[in-house]
Scaffold this motif. Structure first.
Motif, PDB file in Angstrom:
ATOM      1  N   SER A 180      60.349  27.306  36.624  1.00 17.96           N
ATOM      2  CA  SER A 180      61.307  26.204  36.632  1.00 17.96           C
ATOM      3  C   SER A 180      62.321  26.320  37.767  1.00 17.96           C
ATOM      4  CB  SER A 180      62.050  26.151  35.298  1.00 17.96           C
ATOM      5  OG  SER A 180      62.719  27.392  35.052  1.00 17.96           O
ATOM      6  N   SER A 181      62.461  27.522  38.316  1.00 14.68           N
ATOM      7  CA  SER A 181      63.413  27.720  39.409  1.00 14.68           C
ATOM      8  C   SER A 181      62.877  27.233  40.757  1.00 14.68           C
ATOM      9  CB  SER A 181      63.782  29.205  39.521  1.00 14.68           C
ATOM     10  OG  SER A 181      62.620  29.986  39.759  1.00 14.68           O
ATOM     11  N   ASN A 182      61.564  26.962  40.845  1.00 16.95           N
ATOM     12  CA  ASN A 182      60.966  26.533  42.111  1.00 16.95           C
ATOM     13  C   ASN A 182      61.393  25.112  42.463  1.00 16.95           C
ATOM     14  OD1 ASN A 182      59.529  28.936  41.769  1.00 16.95           O
ATOM     15  ND2 ASN A 182      57.684  28.083  42.704  1.00 16.95           N
ATOM     16  N   ASP A 183      61.845  24.922  43.712  1.00 16.72           N
ATOM     17  CA  ASP A 183      62.149  23.573  44.170  1.00 16.72           C
ATOM     18  C   ASP A 183      61.034  23.021  45.046  1.00 16.72           C
ATOM     19  OD1 ASP A 183      62.486  25.147  46.370  1.00 16.72           O
ATOM     20  OD2 ASP A 183      64.529  24.502  46.820  1.00 16.72           O
ATOM     21  N   GLN A 184      60.028  23.858  45.372  1.00 14.79           N
ATOM     22  CA  GLN A 184      58.852  23.408  46.111  1.00 14.79           C
ATOM     23  C   GLN A 184      57.634  24.177  45.610  1.00 14.79           C
ATOM     24  OE1 GLN A 184      59.110  23.213  50.388  1.00 14.79           O
ATOM     25  NE2 GLN A 184      61.289  22.683  50.362  1.00 14.79           N
TER      26      GLN A 184
END
Length: 296
Positions: free
Chosen positions: A5-9
């Motif tokens: 969930s921390s991934n922005d890409q």
């Protein structure tokens, strides 16, 4: 596949090998990126639960939608036709319509086959207040192949003079006009047959590879692919795609850069960075086509 969930890409790269000729193909797709507002929470399927994994749908075919959050989805139809792209050396921006017609096709139930009867493009949403949705480009029954003389005339614009194209458009019998066009160009009936086959093979591949809300042949990448053939090198970046060709009879390279532009309908919308510097190689390649000598 689970994405923190921390991934922005997040992106997926898939390699496939054609076992008949050992050709390798590399596919890539955004899962989370600035070019995707939000993944839709529903899926589209052909019969027998086969995922809809194409970039087009033949008109009058049906899809079945599945969702864990909703019992119905909303569908909008866009009937607008778009002009074909300008040549790579044309730096003047074309006129762009400020409005487009939108037809509300109403809602439909999930888990029930839904026919897509008209040619154009549809946008399916679960929440109409959100940017999230699925764009479905619909084309004729024969697509990605060419099915009408009228379509052929539009597609040969890339290798025609303006006068030739206007004459073809005005012709009462377009089949005869096209036959005369190819034979006059090659001065040889057999050479004309070969040229027609090769040209429309390129059109078919462009439709398969580059269709977004426009037919693949009518996109910037499709135009370059049809005329120049497959690039020798391709480089993918988040905001652009770069194609490199080796110049004929020299060690120099020709580079086409396609900028990726945010578009609510598709995350794969690219426009060519045009330059007058393309004019010599573009005219040379078109001349080769017109003489029946493809450069690839």
């Amino acid at each position: 596949m689970e994405i923190p969930s921390s991934n922005d890409q997040a992106y997926v790269i898939f390699r496939a090998t054609d076992t008949r000729q050992e050709d390798e193909y590399v596919y890539h797709a955004d899962l989370i990126s600035p070019f995707i507002a939000e993944q839709p929470s529903f899926g589209a399927y052909f019969g027998n639960d086969i995922p809809y994994d194409q970039n087009f749908l033949n008109a009058e075919e049906s899809l079945l939608f599945k969702s864990e959050h909703s019992v119905s989805l909303y569908r909008y139809f866009y009937p607008q036709e778009f002009p074909i792209p300008l040549p790579p050396m044309e730096t003047k921006s074309p006129e762009i319509a400020k409005e487009t017609q939108v037809i509300d096709d109403g809602d439909f139930l999930v888990n029930v086959p839904v026919p897509f009867e008209k040619s154009g493009y549809y946008f399916v949403q679960e929440d109409t207040s959100s940017a999230s949705g699925l764009m479905i480009k619909t084309a004729g029954k024969a697509f990605p192949k060419v099915s009408t003389w009228e379509e052929m005339i539009q597609m040969v614009a890339y290798i025609s003079t303006r006068k030739e194209h206007e004459t073809l458009l005005a012709a009462e019998n377009k089949k005869i006009a096209l036959d005369e066009y190819w034979i006059r160009m090659t001065r040889d009936e057999e050479a004309a047959k070969v040229l027609i086959k090769e040209y429309f093979r390129q059109v078919e591949f462009a439709n398969i590879l580059f269709t977004d809300y426009k037919e693949g042949w009518a996109t910037d990448r499709g135009m370059v692919y049809i005329i120049m053939g497959p690039p020798q090198e391709v480089y993918f970046n988040l905001d652009k795609e770069t194609w490199v060709y080796l110049a004929q009879d020299s060690n120099s390279k020709i580079t086409f850069t396609f900028a990726r532009v945010k578009n609510i309908l598709t995350p794969q919308y690219y426009t060519l960075n045009r330059s007058r510097a393309y004019q010599p190689v573009w005219f040379k390649t078109i001349t080769a086509w017109r003489n029946g000598r493809m450069v690839f």
